[in-house]
Write a protein that holds these residues in place. Structure first.
Motif, short mmCIF file in Angstrom:
data_model
loop_
_atom_site.label_atom_id
_atom_site.label_comp_id
_atom_site.label_asym_id
_atom_site.label_seq_id
_atom_site.Cartn_x
_atom_site.Cartn_y
_atom_site.Cartn_z
N UNK A 29 0.83 -1.21 0.00
CA UNK A 29 0.00 0.00 0.00
C UNK A 29 0.86 1.26 0.00
N UNK A 30 1.93 1.25 0.79
CA UNK A 30 2.82 2.40 0.85
C UNK A 30 3.49 2.63 -0.52
N UNK A 31 3.96 1.55 -1.13
CA UNK A 31 4.62 1.68 -2.43
C UNK A 31 3.68 2.24 -3.49
N UNK A 32 2.44 1.76 -3.51
CA UNK A 32 1.49 2.24 -4.52
C UNK A 32 1.25 3.74 -4.38
N UNK A 33 1.16 4.22 -3.17
CA UNK A 33 0.94 5.65 -2.97
C UNK A 33 2.19 6.44 -3.32
N UNK A 34 3.32 5.98 -2.85
CA UNK A 34 4.57 6.68 -3.11
C UNK A 34 4.86 6.75 -4.61
#
Length: 274
Positions: A29-34
């Motif tokens: 989830x963090x990677x997708x947003x970043x």
């Protein structure tokens, strides 16, 4: 509270990896947003874990510093996040990794003419070099950043070239794809400055390929623009710049420096973007 899939024992190895690129749901989830330039949202996902976990705190700092580099905004939030990470760092590996981030934040501030922190950048990266073991997984990232200091602040292309080559070898050996994309990009830029356009095209093309494969959307437009600058076919170069401009508009005007170059000066959004 530790984020799923992390442990204090591997915090150094994870600290400079693409924050969020992993198998755990939180990492994903963090990677997708970043990767879409939604740094504030990505950082908020990590906030509950960053209160007492050094690895999560450093990941949060990495994300907010990256926002500064792409938007030239959010400096206070990045500084606060870095101080929090420094407070949680207990081992030499953790302190070395946070020193590496402090050096990069100070470098970004200097490069983007926000505030001259060149001395702080050099000192912090020197401290990182002293703290990190020779085989540390953070070494390639440190080498890249010392190369940036040599190239842009010390104007020492020979030193920059050597540092970028060490960083590239280390990133490749570790399988750190996002870092390898960056090392390709900076080696290509050095080749361009030397007039070696075939080598520059190869490096920029490799950087672009990796970013596309990773889905690192926010980094694709700069890679396209760099490749366009060394593309001999004017039509192909124009196509690349058009696509870079489309991505900049999609992401609300980031990177801000590229938006200015391409004539897209929309203010960057700091929230949800399409």
């Amino acid at each position: 509270m530790s984020p799923p899939g992390s442990s204090n024992s591997d915090s150094e190895a994870r600290s400079h990896a693409p924050a969020g690129r992993g198998d755990a749901p939180l990492d994903t989830a963090v990677w997708r947003l970043r990767s879409r330039g939604l740094w504030k949202d990505a950082a908020e996902l990590l906030t509950p874990y960053a209160e007492d976990d050094a690895s999560a705190a450093l990941k949060r700092s990495v994300i907010l510093t990256e926002r500064c580099m792409y938007t030239s905004a959010g400096w206070d939030a990045a500084e606060d996040a870095l101080r929090a990470a420094e407070a949680l760092a207990l081992t030499d590996a953790e302190r070395g990794a946070t020193a590496c981030e402090r050096g990069y934040l100070a470098y970004a501030s200097t490069l983007l003419s926000v505030r001259d922190r060149a001395d702080e950048a050099r000192t912090a990266l020197g401290r990182a070099a002293a703290l990190l073991a020779p085989g540390s997984p953070t070494r390639p990232l440190l080498d890249l950043r010392r190369g940036l200091i040599s190239q842009h602040l010390a104007h020492n292309p020979t030193g920059a070239q050597a540092a970028f080559q060490r960083a590239h070898a280390g990133a490749t050996a570790q399988g750190d794809e996002l870092l390898t994309s960056s090392t390709w990009r900076h080696l290509a830029a050095m080749a361009e400055e030397e007039g070696n356009l075939p080598e520059a095209r190869h490096g920029f093309a490799e950087s672009l390929r990796i970013r596309e494969e990773l889905g690192y959307l926010v980094g694709i437009a700069p890679a396209l623009a760099a490749l366009a600058d060394v593309e001999p076919d004017p039509e192909e170069a124009g196509r690349m710049r058009t696509e870079a401009g489309r991505l900049v508009r999609l992401l609300g005007g980031v990177p801000v420096w590229l938006a200015e170059q391409l004539g897209h000066t929309e203010p960057p959004l700091d929230g949800h973007r399409p």
